[in-house]
Structure formats: structure tokens, C-alpha cells
Design a protein around this motif. Structure first.
Motif, short mmCIF file in Angstrom:
data_model
loop_
_atom_site.label_atom_id
_atom_site.label_comp_id
_atom_site.label_asym_id
_atom_site.label_seq_id
_atom_site.Cartn_x
_atom_site.Cartn_y
_atom_site.Cartn_z
N GLY A 1 49.35 15.85 -22.73
CA GLY A 1 48.21 15.36 -21.97
C GLY A 1 47.04 16.33 -21.92
O GLY A 1 46.05 16.07 -21.27
N ASP A 2 47.14 17.47 -22.61
CA ASP A 2 46.04 18.45 -22.65
C ASP A 2 44.97 17.96 -23.63
O ASP A 2 45.28 17.40 -24.67
N LYS A 3 43.70 18.21 -23.28
CA LYS A 3 42.62 17.82 -24.16
C LYS A 3 42.65 18.67 -25.43
O LYS A 3 42.94 19.85 -25.39
N VAL A 4 42.31 18.02 -26.56
CA VAL A 4 42.31 18.68 -27.86
C VAL A 4 40.89 18.68 -28.38
O VAL A 4 40.23 17.64 -28.41
N ASP A 5 40.42 19.86 -28.79
CA ASP A 5 39.08 19.96 -29.37
C ASP A 5 39.17 19.60 -30.84
O ASP A 5 39.81 20.29 -31.63
N THR A 6 38.52 18.50 -31.21
CA THR A 6 38.60 18.03 -32.60
C THR A 6 37.47 18.57 -33.47
O THR A 6 37.40 18.27 -34.65
N THR A 7 36.58 19.36 -32.92
CA THR A 7 35.44 19.84 -33.69
C THR A 7 35.74 21.13 -34.44
O THR A 7 35.06 21.44 -35.41
N LYS A 8 36.72 21.89 -34.01
CA LYS A 8 36.99 23.14 -34.71
C LYS A 8 38.22 23.00 -35.61
O LYS A 8 39.16 22.28 -35.29
N GLU B 1 30.78 5.52 -25.60
CA GLU B 1 31.67 6.41 -24.87
C GLU B 1 32.26 7.43 -25.83
O GLU B 1 32.61 7.10 -26.95
N ASP B 2 32.36 8.65 -25.40
CA ASP B 2 32.97 9.68 -26.21
C ASP B 2 34.48 9.57 -26.10
O ASP B 2 35.03 9.36 -25.02
N LEU B 3 35.13 9.69 -27.23
CA LEU B 3 36.59 9.64 -27.24
C LEU B 3 37.12 11.02 -26.91
O LEU B 3 36.60 12.04 -27.37
N GLU B 4 38.16 11.05 -26.13
CA GLU B 4 38.83 12.31 -25.82
C GLU B 4 40.25 12.23 -26.36
O GLU B 4 40.98 11.28 -26.04
N PHE B 5 40.61 13.21 -27.14
CA PHE B 5 41.94 13.23 -27.71
C PHE B 5 42.82 14.18 -26.90
O PHE B 5 42.36 15.22 -26.42
N VAL B 6 44.08 13.80 -26.74
CA VAL B 6 45.03 14.62 -26.01
C VAL B 6 46.28 14.80 -26.84
O VAL B 6 46.59 13.98 -27.69
N ASN B 7 46.98 15.92 -26.59
CA ASN B 7 48.24 16.14 -27.29
C ASN B 7 49.37 15.48 -26.51
O ASN B 7 49.13 14.76 -25.54
N ILE B 8 50.61 15.73 -26.91
CA ILE B 8 51.73 15.04 -26.27
C ILE B 8 51.95 15.46 -24.82
O ILE B 8 52.63 14.78 -24.07
#
Length: 136
Positions: free
Chosen positions: A12-19, A3-10
Motif C-alpha cells: 500500500g506504499d506509494k511508488v514513484d514511477t518517474t525515476k 486525475e493523476d494515477l497513483e501507483f502502490v506496491n503490495i
């Protein structure tokens, strides 16, 4: 189970960890010209004595290592080159200049007095430098 992990900020918005985000370059807020005082630097007699002692220790260590090698007790390290005797005048020419006082002087007359006292105390290559940027 990949499963791909999805990171969110405080929020609840998705955060792109690749850039990667490059921080903005900080602008200098200091003045273009400034004056920070005067500093007296040179080579102290204590530094000369410490360098002389260090050279004597290096010579003794090399002689001991060579004697051990000759006896056959320490053959894995091999022979050591024995440093030449300490030459004070040559060392003073290339020694790093150290400040006579850690804090710069605010008044040029005080720096001049320190300069004179350092000369009388046996310091070598004594200089008085202005700590300034630009035409301050």
C-alpha cells in the motif's frame, strides 16, 4: 477528468514511477583462471559443397533475371550482376571455421586424434584450440 494515477506496491506504499532504478552490476563469481578443454575447428567438405551449390543457385537466378529483363517481362527490377564462378581456394581462405565436434574434448590426445581424422577426411584450415582463461 485529468486525475493523476497513483501507483502502490503490495504493502500500500506509494511508488514513484518517474525515476528509474539501475540494477547493481553483477559480480563475477567464477575463478580468475579456468580450463574448459580443447576444440578442433576447420572448414568441412560439406560446407564447401554447400557454398558451391549456393553460388550456382545465385548465378542461375541472376541469369534468369537478366533473361527476363531482356524479354521485357520483368523490367521493374532491372538487370542483376552475375556473380563470378565459385573459386574454392579463395572461399576456403575466408570461410568461417566450424567445430568438428560440438562438445570440447577433455583430453588433449582425443583432440589430436580428431584433428588427424579431420585432416584425413578432407577438412581445410584445421586448428586445435585451447579453451582457457588466464594461465590455467
Amino acid at each position: 477528468m485529468s486525475e493523476d494515477l497513483e501507483f502502490v506496491n503490495i504493502f500500500g506504499d506509494k511508488v514513484d514511477t518517474t525515476k528509474r532504478i539501475k540494477p547493481a552490476k553483477r559480480e563475477s563469481t567464477g575463478p580468475e583462471k579456468y580450463h574448459k578443454g580443447w576444440r578442433v575447428i576447420g572448414v568441412s567438405p560439406e560446407a564447401i559443397a554447400a557454398a558451391k551449390d549456393e553460388r550456382e543457385r545465385a548465378i542461375q537466378a541472376a541469369k534468369k533475371r537478366n533473361a527476363d529483363y531482356e524479354r521485357g517481362t520483368n523490367t521493374r527490377l532491372g538487370r542483376a550482376a552475375v556473380p563470378p564462378p565459385f573459386d574454392e581456394s579463395e572461399w576456403i581462405k575466408s570461410a568461417p571455421l566450424k567445430p568438428a565436434r560440438s562438445k570440447p574434448f577433455e583430453v588433449p590426445e582425443a583432440a589430436q586424434l580428431c584433428f588427424d581424422m579431420a585432416k584425413k577426411a578432407g577438412w581445410h584450415r584445421v586448428e586445435m584450440r585451447v579453451l582457457a582463461k588466464g594461465e590455467a
